[in-house]
Write a protein that holds these residues in place. Structure first.
Motif, mmCIF file in Angstrom:
data_model
loop_
_atom_site.group_PDB
_atom_site.id
_atom_site.type_symbol
_atom_site.label_atom_id
_atom_site.label_comp_id
_atom_site.label_asym_id
_atom_site.label_seq_id
_atom_site.Cartn_x
_atom_site.Cartn_y
_atom_site.Cartn_z
ATOM 1 N N ARG A 233 0.818 -1.216 0.000
ATOM 2 C CA ARG A 233 0.000 0.000 0.000
ATOM 3 C C ARG A 233 0.853 1.268 0.000
ATOM 4 O O ARG A 233 0.409 2.321 -0.473
ATOM 5 C CB ARG A 233 -0.944 -0.010 1.202
ATOM 6 N N GLU A 234 2.074 1.182 0.529
ATOM 7 C CA GLU A 234 2.937 2.352 0.590
ATOM 8 C C GLU A 234 3.681 2.609 -0.723
ATOM 9 O O GLU A 234 4.318 3.653 -0.870
ATOM 10 C CB GLU A 234 3.937 2.209 1.742
ATOM 11 N N MET A 235 3.603 1.684 -1.663
ATOM 12 C CA MET A 235 4.237 1.903 -2.971
ATOM 13 C C MET A 235 3.509 3.025 -3.709
ATOM 14 O O MET A 235 2.275 3.101 -3.671
ATOM 15 C CB MET A 235 4.193 0.623 -3.815
ATOM 16 N N ASP A 236 4.258 3.906 -4.385
ATOM 17 C CA ASP A 236 3.577 4.895 -5.202
ATOM 18 C C ASP A 236 2.947 4.190 -6.404
ATOM 19 O O ASP A 236 3.369 3.094 -6.794
ATOM 20 C CB ASP A 236 4.534 6.002 -5.648
ATOM 21 N N VAL A 271 -6.940 -2.359 -6.368
ATOM 22 C CA VAL A 271 -6.453 -3.671 -5.950
ATOM 23 C C VAL A 271 -5.331 -3.518 -4.928
ATOM 24 O O VAL A 271 -5.225 -4.283 -3.975
ATOM 25 C CB VAL A 271 -5.953 -4.471 -7.178
ATOM 26 N N GLN A 272 -4.523 -2.499 -5.129
ATOM 27 C CA GLN A 272 -3.369 -2.249 -4.265
ATOM 28 C C GLN A 272 -3.787 -2.081 -2.808
ATOM 29 O O GLN A 272 -3.121 -2.582 -1.893
ATOM 30 C CB GLN A 272 -2.632 -1.003 -4.747
ATOM 31 N N GLU A 273 -4.870 -1.396 -2.569
ATOM 32 C CA GLU A 273 -5.252 -1.085 -1.197
ATOM 33 C C GLU A 273 -5.767 -2.303 -0.431
ATOM 34 O O GLU A 273 -5.892 -2.253 0.796
ATOM 35 C CB GLU A 273 -6.323 0.007 -1.197
ATOM 36 N N ARG A 274 -6.020 -3.421 -1.139
ATOM 37 C CA ARG A 274 -6.537 -4.614 -0.478
ATOM 38 C C ARG A 274 -5.552 -5.779 -0.475
ATOM 39 O O ARG A 274 -5.725 -6.734 0.276
ATOM 40 C CB ARG A 274 -7.813 -5.080 -1.181
ATOM 41 N N ALA A 275 -4.546 -5.711 -1.332
ATOM 42 C CA ALA A 275 -3.670 -6.870 -1.534
ATOM 43 C C ALA A 275 -2.722 -7.076 -0.356
ATOM 44 O O ALA A 275 -2.224 -6.132 0.251
ATOM 45 C CB ALA A 275 -2.859 -6.696 -2.816
ATOM 46 N N LYS A 276 -2.467 -8.347 -0.050
ATOM 47 C CA LYS A 276 -1.464 -8.714 0.952
ATOM 48 C C LYS A 276 -0.204 -9.251 0.294
ATOM 49 O O LYS A 276 0.883 -9.151 0.853
ATOM 50 C CB LYS A 276 -2.039 -9.758 1.910
#
Length: 392
Positions: A233-236, A271-276
């Motif tokens: 989530r912290e990736m731009d 998708v990024q905000e939910r992915a583990k």
């Protein structure tokens, strides 16, 4: 090195047989004494040379001083003592002339002027042997630090039965290197300030061996997944899209065209905000770029419900008349459909999700509909409604 130790009387040729050593251990067990071999079957140097000259083979054992003890300060475990009753006259050279780990490791440490030996606590019992060898060679002792072992969630030593133990496997499973480094660093070490997410430069700045815990650490994959999700989530956005694009293309077996790359860039943040893990992403986005098949468990759970077919047909009815097929117009139309059909979001939207993506787990619904476009959305709603009719 071995020749020098033998000449100085600090090591000796040993002709002790397996039967003799077993007899010694059995007697020690009966008498309640240490089973560490004390060299009692050692022969004189003259006899040893004679037997070697006659073609006999022998190991070379280090002559542990008895009585005595080895004491050293371990950075993690403080003062550690080993009574030499518990240290056997250990083999340093096998009968075939190859060195054992104890000799090879110690000679390497001396030759390369190693200042710190940092290793797992499972090698703690080897340390008095290495210290005795180092002293016998006349070298300066390194600083020792024995780290706690990693345990699985069941409290047993981490092994393959707990899952992957190779770093490459975690990379292939979608874990970011930065997240894995962060997680591993915190196993048995506290960076201070109750920090959990710590970058590499901060770790380097704060790390001190004397802050390593004496207690074993638990390797918890669930916590690693959580931490990996934080790093994802912290990736731009640009870096995230650059990272997942080859994963999506590999999953599809082809390259994305310019339009599809645009769709990927638009949908990626959702998708990024939910992915583990990174490996979750391509399957969740596949429906945007390829034909779908229905996940069996999702179909059974959602599409066999009485209101599923009605929800699909009602959704089609409001979407077909939309002139603008944007996220906002799709959301307004579908929420109006729920109200007119008197369906709650679970009964009204879950069938749409399965119809459009093939699964009950997918990116947000309204954005997915807009990304698919009107033509593909209506075609998939029709196909799912027909499948429901055929199954009834």
């Amino acid at each position: 090195v071995v020749a020098d130790l033998v000449e100085q009387g600090k090591a000796y040729y040993s002709f002790a047989t397996p039967e003799q050593l077993e007899t010694f251990r059995n007697e020690a067990r009966r008498e309640g004494t240490s089973p560490a071999y004390d060299g009692r079957y050692k022969v004189s140097p003259a006899e040893a040379q004679e037997r070697l000259a006659n073609g006999e083979t022998a190991t070379v054992r280090f002559a542990v001083p008895r009585p005595g003890e080895t004491v050293f300060d371990d950075v993690v475990r403080d003062e550690v003592r080993f009574d030499h009753k518990q240290v056997d006259d250990f083999v340093i050279l096998r009968s075939n002339g190859t060195p054992t780990y104890h000799l090879a490791s110690t000679v390497d440490d001396v030759d390369f002027a190693i200042t710190h030996v940092i290793r797992g606590e499972d090698l703690l019992s080897s340390t008095p042997k290495h210290i005795l060898l180092t002293q016998a060679m006349g070298a300066e002792l390194p600083t020792y630090a024995h780290l706690p072992l990693l345990m699985g969630p069941d409290g047993k030593k981490l092994s393959k039965r707990h899952g992957h133990t190779a770093l490459a496997a975690y990379r292939d499973a979608g874990y970011l290197p930065t997240a894995v480094v962060n997680y591993l660093a915190l196993l048995g070490w506290n960076p201070g300030d109750d920090d959990t997410i710590v970058d590499l430069s901060t770790m380097i700045e704060r790390f001190e061996l004397d802050r390593v815990s004496k207690n074993p650490a638990i390797f918890d994959v669930t916590k690693l997944e959580w931490m990996n999700g934080v790093y994802i989530r912290e990736m731009d956005q640009a870096t995230f899209v650059e990272t997942v694009t080859p994963l999506v293309e590999s999953d599809l077996g082809r390259e994305l065209d310019a339009r599809e790359r645009g769709v990927l860039s638009e949908m990626a943040p959702l998708v990024q905000e939910r992915a583990k893990t990174l490996t979750e992403i391509a399957p969740q986005m596949r429906f945007l770029f390829a034909d779908i098949s229905y996940d069996e468990s999702s179909w059974k759970k959602v599409m066999t419900k009485p209101d599923a077919g009605r929800a699909l047909r009602a959704a089609r009815g409001v979407l077909v008349d939309l002139d603008e097929f944007s996220t906002e117009s799709v959301e307004a139309a579908l929420r109006g459909m729920l109200e007119s059909e008197e369906l709650n979001p679970r009964k009204g939207f879950q069938p749409l999700r399965v119809a459009l993506s093939g699964s009950s787990v997918s990116p947000p619904l309204f954005e997915s509909v807009a990304a698919l476009g009107k033509e593909r959305t209506l075609a998939r709603l029709d196909a799912a409604a027909l499948a429901i009719d055929d199954a009834s």
